[in-house]
Design an enzyme around this catalytic site. Structure first.
Site, PDB file in Angstrom:
ATOM      1  N   HIS A   1     -40.348  30.533  63.541  1.00 16.35           N
ATOM      2  CA  HIS A   1     -39.537  29.427  64.067  1.00 16.35           C
ATOM      3  C   HIS A   1     -40.006  28.099  63.483  1.00 16.35           C
ATOM      4  O   HIS A   1     -39.192  27.261  63.084  1.00 16.35           O
ATOM      5  CB  HIS A   1     -39.620  29.372  65.594  1.00 16.35           C
TER       6      HIS A   1
ATOM      7  N   LYS B   1     -32.478  36.574  82.102  1.00 16.70           N
ATOM      8  CA  LYS B   1     -33.789  36.930  81.550  1.00 16.70           C
ATOM      9  C   LYS B   1     -34.896  36.229  82.311  1.00 16.70           C
ATOM     10  O   LYS B   1     -34.787  35.058  82.647  1.00 16.70           O
ATOM     11  CB  LYS B   1     -33.892  36.500  80.084  1.00 16.70           C
TER      12      LYS B   1
ATOM     13  N   ARG C   1     -33.692  36.867  59.638  1.00 20.83           N
ATOM     14  CA  ARG C   1     -34.737  37.727  59.078  1.00 20.83           C
ATOM     15  C   ARG C   1     -34.152  38.885  58.287  1.00 20.83           C
ATOM     16  O   ARG C   1     -34.782  39.394  57.366  1.00 20.83           O
ATOM     17  CB  ARG C   1     -35.616  38.289  60.199  1.00 20.83           C
TER      18      ARG C   1
ATOM     19  N   SER D   1     -40.372  37.517  68.515  1.00 17.63           N
ATOM     20  CA  SER D   1     -40.920  37.127  69.816  1.00 17.63           C
ATOM     21  C   SER D   1     -41.179  38.333  70.708  1.00 17.63           C
ATOM     22  O   SER D   1     -42.174  38.381  71.427  1.00 17.63           O
ATOM     23  CB  SER D   1     -39.972  36.147  70.517  1.00 17.63           C
TER      24      SER D   1
END
Length: 165
Positions: free
Chosen positions: A18, A42, A91, A129
């Site tokens: 990040h 979440k 990615r 993450s």
């Protein structure tokens, strides 16, 4: 007119990947706002306030970076902040498939917003993450993946198992 980009995410945690996207984004934009989105479905692993502090410390050398937390649609938040760009890192092709749909919806909600994708630097591409959370949860050091320092769960525990006699 300033070129302001919103870099949205849950950042739980904010990784070196990040950080790389933000620093490279500063070559394209006058200001990058890191937006930590709140997701009601979440439960955060790292507290929002702590993550905000860690990210601010990471960019203390870059006054054109700021951090905000928000509970809204990303496109609406970008409009409120005067950001005409959304900055995202990719990615792999799986990330592209996911991000492409989100970019289309953001453009539907806020017609003037453009999503800019930067390809993750190759040496940072394996970092995610969720992997970092799992490593940390089970007491493994995650220092190599983060631009700030945190304790592992083992370091937090007061009681240690005594050595065998």
């Amino acid at each position: 007119m300033s070129r302001i980009a919103l870099f949205p995410g849950s950042f739980d945690p904010f990784t070196k990947g990040h950080e790389d996207i933000v620093r490279r984004g500063l070559q394209l934009f006058d200001e990058v706002i890191i937006g930590i989105g709140r997701n009601a479905s979440k439960q955060r692993y790292f507290p929002l306030e702590q993550m905000t502090t860690w990210i601010e410390q990471t960019f203390q050398d870059a006054p054109q970076v700021r951090v905000v937390a928000y509970d809204d649609l990303t496109a609406n938040m970008a409009r409120k902040l005067g950001a005409r760009f959304l900055l995202r890192g990719l990615r792999n092709t799986t990330d592209f498939e996911y991000e492409n749909g989100i970019a289309q919806v953001n453009r539907y909600v806020y017609e003037e917003v453009e999503t800019v994708f930067l390809i993750t630097s190759p040496h940072l591409a394996p970092i995610s993450s969720s992997i970092i959370r799992d490593l940390h949860r089970y007491g493994q050091s995650v220092e190599a993946f983060l631009p700030y320092s945190i304790e592992t769960r083992d370091e937090k525990q007061e009681t240690r198992i005594p050595p065998a006699t």
